[in-house]
Design a protein around this motif. Structure first.
Motif, PDB file in Angstrom:
ATOM      1  N   GLU A  28       0.631  -2.022  -0.452  1.00 58.56           N
ATOM      2  CA  GLU A  28      -0.132  -0.241  -0.177  1.00 58.56           C
ATOM      3  C   GLU A  28       0.573   1.114   0.396  1.00 58.56           C
ATOM      4  O   GLU A  28       2.140   1.574   0.947  1.00 58.56           O
ATOM      5  CB  GLU A  28      -1.052  -0.177   1.435  1.00 58.56           C
ATOM      6  N   PRO A  29       0.963   1.967  -0.686  1.00 55.27           N
ATOM      7  CA  PRO A  29       1.506   3.650  -1.161  1.00 55.27           C
ATOM      8  C   PRO A  29       1.448   4.083   0.131  1.00 55.27           C
ATOM      9  O   PRO A  29      -0.641   4.244   0.807  1.00 55.27           O
ATOM     10  CB  PRO A  29       0.897   4.387  -2.617  1.00 55.27           C
ATOM     11  N   VAL A  30       1.911   4.802   0.927  1.00 62.49           N
ATOM     12  CA  VAL A  30       1.584   5.743   2.041  1.00 62.49           C
ATOM     13  C   VAL A  30       1.775   7.301   1.161  1.00 62.49           C
ATOM     14  O   VAL A  30       2.556   7.540   0.842  1.00 62.49           O
ATOM     15  CB  VAL A  30       3.522   5.321   3.375  1.00 62.49           C
ATOM     16  N   GLY A  31       0.018   7.730   1.682  1.00 68.17           N
ATOM     17  CA  GLY A  31       0.341   8.688   1.179  1.00 68.17           C
ATOM     18  C   GLY A  31      -1.235   7.883   0.263  1.00 68.17           C
ATOM     19  O   GLY A  31      -2.063   7.189   0.643  1.00 68.17           O
ATOM     20  N   GLU A  32      -1.601   9.503  -0.884  1.00 69.29           N
ATOM     21  CA  GLU A  32      -2.821   9.100  -1.856  1.00 69.29           C
ATOM     22  C   GLU A  32      -2.575   7.749  -2.559  1.00 69.29           C
ATOM     23  O   GLU A  32      -1.801   7.341  -3.200  1.00 69.29           O
ATOM     24  CB  GLU A  32      -2.858  10.534  -2.607  1.00 69.29           C
ATOM     25  N   THR A  33      -3.392   7.198  -2.737  1.00 71.42           N
ATOM     26  CA  THR A  33      -3.161   5.019  -3.579  1.00 71.42           C
ATOM     27  C   THR A  33      -3.824   6.576  -5.390  1.00 71.42           C
ATOM     28  O   THR A  33      -5.186   6.338  -4.709  1.00 71.42           O
ATOM     29  CB  THR A  33      -3.770   4.686  -3.313  1.00 71.42           C
ATOM     30  N   VAL A  34      -3.296   6.477  -6.001  1.00 74.04           N
ATOM     31  CA  VAL A  34      -3.811   6.703  -7.695  1.00 74.04           C
ATOM     32  C   VAL A  34      -4.096   5.937  -8.506  1.00 74.04           C
ATOM     33  O   VAL A  34      -4.253   5.922  -9.289  1.00 74.04           O
ATOM     34  CB  VAL A  34      -3.095   7.605  -8.229  1.00 74.04           C
ATOM     35  N   ALA A  35      -3.671   4.106  -8.618  1.00 74.02           N
ATOM     36  CA  ALA A  35      -4.222   2.803  -8.637  1.00 74.02           C
ATOM     37  C   ALA A  35      -3.539   2.121  -8.285  1.00 74.02           C
ATOM     38  O   ALA A  35      -3.286   2.136  -7.191  1.00 74.02           O
ATOM     39  CB  ALA A  35      -3.119   3.477 -10.062  1.00 74.02           C
ATOM     40  N   THR A  36      -3.732   1.026  -9.278  1.00 75.28           N
ATOM     41  CA  THR A  36      -4.231  -0.448  -8.449  1.00 75.28           C
ATOM     42  C   THR A  36      -3.597  -1.279  -9.933  1.00 75.28           C
ATOM     43  O   THR A  36      -3.619  -1.000 -11.210  1.00 75.28           O
ATOM     44  CB  THR A  36      -5.036  -0.874  -7.691  1.00 75.28           C
ATOM     45  N   ALA A  37      -2.289  -2.518  -9.210  1.00 72.73           N
ATOM     46  CA  ALA A  37      -1.945  -2.684 -10.309  1.00 72.73           C
ATOM     47  C   ALA A  37      -1.741  -4.678  -9.991  1.00 72.73           C
ATOM     48  O   ALA A  37      -0.922  -4.717  -8.555  1.00 72.73           O
ATOM     49  CB  ALA A  37      -0.307  -2.364 -10.727  1.00 72.73           C
ATOM     50  N   LEU A  38      -2.305  -5.503 -10.062  1.00 73.60           N
ATOM     51  CA  LEU A  38      -1.679  -6.292 -10.166  1.00 73.60           C
ATOM     52  C   LEU A  38      -1.052  -7.390 -10.743  1.00 73.60           C
ATOM     53  O   LEU A  38      -0.146  -7.075 -12.389  1.00 73.60           O
ATOM     54  CB  LEU A  38      -3.134  -7.754 -10.799  1.00 73.60           C
ATOM     55  N   LEU A  39       0.754  -7.795 -10.062  1.00 72.66           N
ATOM     56  CA  LEU A  39       1.771  -8.344 -10.633  1.00 72.66           C
ATOM     57  C   LEU A  39       1.938  -9.722 -10.506  1.00 72.66           C
ATOM     58  O   LEU A  39       1.566 -10.029  -9.247  1.00 72.66           O
ATOM     59  CB  LEU A  39       3.156  -6.874  -9.879  1.00 72.66           C
ATOM     60  N   ILE A  40       2.270 -10.065 -11.403  1.00 67.38           N
ATOM     61  CA  ILE A  40       2.352 -11.735 -11.716  1.00 67.38           C
ATOM     62  C   ILE A  40       4.123 -12.489 -12.303  1.00 67.38           C
ATOM     63  O   ILE A  40       4.225 -12.520 -13.201  1.00 67.38           O
ATOM     64  CB  ILE A  40       1.338 -12.058 -13.268  1.00 67.38           C
ATOM     65  N   HIS A  41       4.074 -12.791 -11.480  1.00 72.17           N
ATOM     66  CA  HIS A  41       5.435 -13.757 -11.119  1.00 72.17           C
ATOM     67  C   HIS A  41       6.192 -14.603 -12.767  1.00 72.17           C
ATOM     68  O   HIS A  41       4.839 -15.219 -12.662  1.00 72.17           O
ATOM     69  CB  HIS A  41       6.315 -14.062  -9.745  1.00 72.17           C
ATOM     70  N   GLY A  42       7.073 -15.222 -12.287  1.00 73.92           N
ATOM     71  CA  GLY A  42       7.675 -16.264 -13.145  1.00 73.92           C
ATOM     72  C   GLY A  42       7.096 -17.290 -12.473  1.00 73.92           C
ATOM     73  O   GLY A  42       6.741 -18.081 -11.631  1.00 73.92           O
ATOM     74  N   VAL A  43       7.772 -18.604 -14.170  1.00 64.89           N
ATOM     75  CA  VAL A  43       7.374 -20.238 -13.806  1.00 64.89           C
ATOM     76  C   VAL A  43       7.836 -20.348 -12.046  1.00 64.89           C
ATOM     77  O   VAL A  43       7.168 -21.862 -11.818  1.00 64.89           O
ATOM     78  CB  VAL A  43       7.814 -20.892 -14.556  1.00 64.89           C
ATOM     79  N   THR A  44       9.354 -20.416 -11.561  1.00 66.98           N
ATOM     80  CA  THR A  44       9.594 -20.765 -10.469  1.00 66.98           C
ATOM     81  C   THR A  44      10.276 -19.765  -9.278  1.00 66.98           C
ATOM     82  O   THR A  44      11.202 -20.095  -8.811  1.00 66.98           O
ATOM     83  CB  THR A  44      11.469 -21.297 -10.524  1.00 66.98           C
ATOM     84  N   SER A  45       9.123 -19.093  -9.147  1.00 59.00           N
ATOM     85  CA  SER A  45       9.546 -16.847  -8.535  1.00 59.00           C
ATOM     86  C   SER A  45       8.148 -17.234  -7.583  1.00 59.00           C
ATOM     87  O   SER A  45       7.922 -18.043  -6.772  1.00 59.00           O
ATOM     88  CB  SER A  45       9.539 -15.746  -9.916  1.00 59.00           C
ATOM     89  N   SER A  46       8.315 -15.897  -7.184  1.00 61.36           N
ATOM     90  CA  SER A  46       7.533 -15.843  -6.019  1.00 61.36           C
ATOM     91  C   SER A  46       6.730 -14.138  -5.913  1.00 61.36           C
ATOM     92  O   SER A  46       7.793 -13.352  -7.176  1.00 61.36           O
ATOM     93  CB  SER A  46       7.861 -15.865  -4.582  1.00 61.36           C
ATOM     94  N   HIS A  47       5.870 -13.806  -4.994  1.00 65.08           N
ATOM     95  CA  HIS A  47       5.648 -12.523  -4.826  1.00 65.08           C
ATOM     96  C   HIS A  47       6.875 -11.023  -4.115  1.00 65.08           C
ATOM     97  O   HIS A  47       7.462 -10.262  -4.844  1.00 65.08           O
ATOM     98  CB  HIS A  47       5.071 -12.048  -3.917  1.00 65.08           C
TER      99      HIS A  47
END
Length: 301
Positions: A28-47
């Motif tokens: 969560e951004p500290v301050g105003e939130t202007v947008a949201t995005a969903l980020l999806i990692h790779g095949v053997t990765s993690s967030h």
């Protein structure tokens, strides 16, 4: 020049899905939130592949799951595959009360993003596909089992290895990795430590071999992705880099092959980022410096 990075708070939640629960990170951004995005990692990765990018996205709320079979979602039961991941992403957005958003996928995550846009089109506004999402340059006639080794090679072999702990895992596999040796960081060490789970008296990488194999076969020889790409209607930005998983050239999309891919999808915009490989495009300061502005531009579109 000194870089001013905008702060976020970080927490995780567990989201129920078929077969268990996904671990999902929320920055969560500290301050105003202007947008949201969903980020999806790779095949053997993690967030934890994403912190460099997150730091460079001021005002943006980031939702980033560990995909089923990976990270702290490694115990989710049942088959993987693009359809399962796509449906999981819908559950993640439901859990955080996000109706629709821009989706950023790296490597296999880009293929998941394409499948998600196809199966749940009302949940996706735009796509940012980072070194993935479009068919790879596989040899003609490769069978599903061969696809795993052709695409991943040492990455797949790592999943069958066992380690005494984080130090051995770091020193013997990651420290001199050709794609990362010149971009070593504290963030990378946290990523590596997070990737180990207990296995009897030893430890293994969190990604299960079955999930990796299911997904690699599906994204290369399955039917969902060709259908999804043929029907692609969401605005999409495709980002490529010159070097691959072992810092080799060419990367996943050799220039002549890439030209053919782009000709098949003239509606997709393309940006090539120089002097990066498949890992460092997201998991390094210089990669995030190049990538984050492109993502921010899509969020503001």
């Amino acid at each position: 020049m000194e870089r001013s990075l905008m702060p976020h708070t970080y927490r995780t939640i567990d989201v129920p899905v078929a077969g268990g629960a996904l671990r999902v990170a929320i920055w969560e951004p500290v301050g105003e939130t202007v947008a949201t995005a969903l980020l999806i990692h790779g095949v053997t990765s993690s967030h934890l592949a994403w912190p460099f990018v997150v730091e460079r996205m001021p005002g943006v709320r980031i939702i980033a799951p560990d995909l089923r079979g990976r990270g702290m979602s490694s115990s989710v039961e049942g088959p993987a595959g693009m359809a399962a991941h796509a449906d999981d992403m819908a559950a993640v957005l439901d859990a955080v009360a996000v109706a629709s958003t821009t989706v950023v996928g790296h490597s296999m995550g880009a293929f998941v993003a394409v499948a998600f846009a196809h199966r749940h089109p009302d949940r996706v506004r735009r796509l940012v596909l980072v070194d993935g999402g479009f068919p790879l340059d596989l040899p003609a006639g490769v069978d599903p089992e061969q696809a795993v080794q052709v695409v991943l090679g040492p990455v797949a072999e790592r999943l069958s290895m066992r380690w005494s702990g984080v130090q051995e895992y770091t020193d013997r596999f990651w420290r001199n990795h050709p794609a990362l040796a010149e971009d070593w960081s504290d963030e990378l060490e946290r990523y590596i430590a997070y990737d180990l789970v207990p296995d009897g008296d030893a430890f293994r990488a969190a990604t299960t071999y079955r999930s990796m194999a299911d997904d690699t076969r599906d994204m290369n020889v399955g039917t969902l992705l060709p259908e999804a790409l043929a029907a692609l209607s969401k605005p999409a930005l495709f980002i490529t880099v010159p070097r691959g998983l072992q810092n080799e050239t060419p990367g996943l999309y050799p220039p002549a092959y890439l030209e053919n891919v782009l000709a098949q999808f003239p509606q997709v915009r393309h940006v090539h980022l120089d002097d990066l490989n498949h890992y460092t495009v997201v998991m390094s300061e210089r990669g995030a410096d190049a990538l984050a502005p492109l993502v921010l531009a899509e969020l503001g579109s």
